[in-house]
Design a protein around this motif. Structure first.
Motif: not given
Length: 181
Positions: A153-162
């Motif tokens: 919900i919050k992290m813009k870079d979620f996909d890169e850091n999943k």
């Protein structure tokens, strides 16, 4: 006389046989009754606790959620101390275990004022907050949410850091399991 004695012995043996036959069921019924009483007592305590502290629990969950929602804002250490206090007060054993793991992680990874956290440290911090929020949500509402969804919900870079977030959550779960043993 022998007939009366024979009948008395037969009746006595029949009573003993019936008693022995019913003994396991009586024991099972007693264990079931004890379990019901224990569960009923636990439910009464939980109900009382929820009734007397419902507003405080909602506030607690709201404050933790704001910590992850407004991560860019400055953090007041006195507010954090109060938040930890209320989490210990109203959180379940699992929530307190996660909180203690979080605090230990923070103690071991103290940064100097002019030092920026590494990506792993930031991800661990975010993951810990998500795990605490998820556990509190389960404590108060019974709903179980995946901590990755809170982070997403919050992290813009979620996909890169999943993968990093997944590893952080696994590490948190391992540490909490060690604590709760």
């Amino acid at each position: 006389m022998n007939d009366v004695l024979g009948w008395a012995i037969t009746i006595l043996l029949a009573v003993i046989a019936i008693f022995l036959y019913r003994l396991p069921y009586v024991w099972q019924d007693k264990m079931l009754e004890n379990l019901k009483n224990k569960n009923s007592s636990q439910l009464q305590r939980e109900s009382f606790f929820r009734q007397t502290s419902n507003n405080d629990q909602q506030d607690l969950l709201d404050r933790w959620t704001k910590r992850i929602t407004y991560m860019d804002k400055a953090v007041d250490s006195d507010d954090f101390i109060d938040l930890v206090h209320k989490t210990i007060l109203y959180g379940s054993d699992n929530t307190v275990d996660i909180l203690s793991s979080f605090d230990q992680y923070m103690y071991k990874n103290i940064l100097e004022e002019d030092q920026n956290p590494s990506q792993t440290q930031s991800n661990m911090y975010t993951s810990y907050m998500a795990c605490i929020i998820v556990s509190l949500k389960e404590d108060f509402s019974g709903y179980v949410v995946n901590p990755l969804n809170i982070i997403r919900i919050k992290m813009k870079d979620f996909d890169e850091n999943k993968d990093s977030y997944k590893n952080c959550i696994l590490e948190i779960k391992k540490d909490v399991n060690k604590i709760s043993r």
